[in-house]
Design an enzyme around this catalytic site. Sequence first.
Site, short mmCIF file in Angstrom:
data_model
loop_
_atom_site.label_atom_id
_atom_site.label_comp_id
_atom_site.label_asym_id
_atom_site.label_seq_id
_atom_site.Cartn_x
_atom_site.Cartn_y
_atom_site.Cartn_z
N ASP A 161 0.71 -1.29 -0.12
CA ASP A 161 -0.11 -0.02 0.02
C ASP A 161 0.67 1.36 -0.23
O ASP A 161 1.92 0.99 0.36
CB ASP A 161 -0.83 -0.10 1.14
CG ASP A 161 -2.04 -1.03 1.06
OD1 ASP A 161 -1.97 -1.79 0.26
OD2 ASP A 161 -2.93 -1.03 1.97
N HIS B 154 -6.56 3.33 -3.78
CA HIS B 154 -6.40 3.49 -2.56
C HIS B 154 -6.91 4.96 -2.15
O HIS B 154 -6.14 5.54 -1.35
CB HIS B 154 -5.04 2.99 -2.18
CG HIS B 154 -4.74 2.78 -0.66
ND1 HIS B 154 -5.67 2.29 0.11
CD2 HIS B 154 -3.78 3.15 -0.05
CE1 HIS B 154 -5.19 2.37 1.33
NE2 HIS B 154 -3.91 2.86 1.39
N HIS C 206 -5.41 9.42 0.32
CA HIS C 206 -5.25 8.80 1.45
C HIS C 206 -5.78 9.33 2.92
O HIS C 206 -5.28 9.38 3.80
CB HIS C 206 -3.93 8.36 1.74
CG HIS C 206 -3.44 7.36 2.70
ND1 HIS C 206 -3.46 7.30 4.02
CD2 HIS C 206 -3.53 5.84 2.24
CE1 HIS C 206 -3.35 6.20 4.52
NE2 HIS C 206 -3.27 5.25 3.60
N HIS D 135 3.62 -2.08 3.01
CA HIS D 135 3.89 -0.78 2.46
C HIS D 135 4.75 -0.77 1.54
O HIS D 135 6.15 -1.25 2.08
CB HIS D 135 3.67 0.02 3.49
CG HIS D 135 2.39 0.09 4.25
ND1 HIS D 135 1.93 -0.62 5.31
CD2 HIS D 135 1.16 0.84 4.22
CE1 HIS D 135 0.63 -0.51 5.68
NE2 HIS D 135 0.19 0.47 4.86
#
Length: 264
Positions: free
Chosen positions: A89, A140, A144, A234
Amino acid sequence: MGGLDRRQVLLTAAAGAVGLLAGAGPVIVRAVQPDTRPKKLRARTTAAHRPPPDPGYAKGPIQALQRPVHGLKDLSPPAPAMAVALTIDDGPHPTWTPKMLDLLAEFKVSATFSLIGEQVTEFPQLVKRIVAAGHQVSDHTMTHPLNLPGMGSDKIKQEIGEAHDRIAQATGVAPKFFRSPGGAWSSQVIDTAAEHGMINIDWAVDPRDWARPGTSHITETLLAAKPGDILLCHDGGGDRSETIEALRTVIPTLQKRGLMFVAL
């Protein structure tokens, strides 16, 4: 019309009429001459504009058995029995995404990258590299936001929809999956993603590598993975050296246990 027989005169006149109707008079020669371009060349040109094949384990349509999805068991068709899915991510990041891609290539692992729209716009070549390497891409959001469900309806739609479009424009591939930042879900978030044809994905194993808890902690948490788990890591949001170092141990260790990594 000296030198032309009746059939040639008729063909020439017909071609001229077509050219006039199309608003492009001087096309007579092209109208009466056959297309002599090599067929193989035309086929290659067409193929070059096709989207890349689906990198997911299903190689085609996939459905969620629950919303959001927490493990591979929540998807249909089912994944291979010994499969786990590595999801990455908060990228793309100019430093850590290339290092992550190099690591995955070294161990021949396919993963799913959850991409932030603003960074897709800033680093489109990295996004193209992700797709070209055979990885899955996931929406995503644009910026964010950690409290996406608490935003107004219009803002939720903008965060999800704009990121979806940026990814599709950069890669030629519309994302099939959506992950809400921080795993914060609401019925509106889930429904909005579904309106864009995306499956909402969560995770089963979270080493909290974003907080930099240490390589040993990340490694130990990920090594607890079981068949069917979705793993969270990540490549963006800060220094991801601990994540890279941990995965260098985790991936081959899980592979030796018989687990296989698949893209969603």
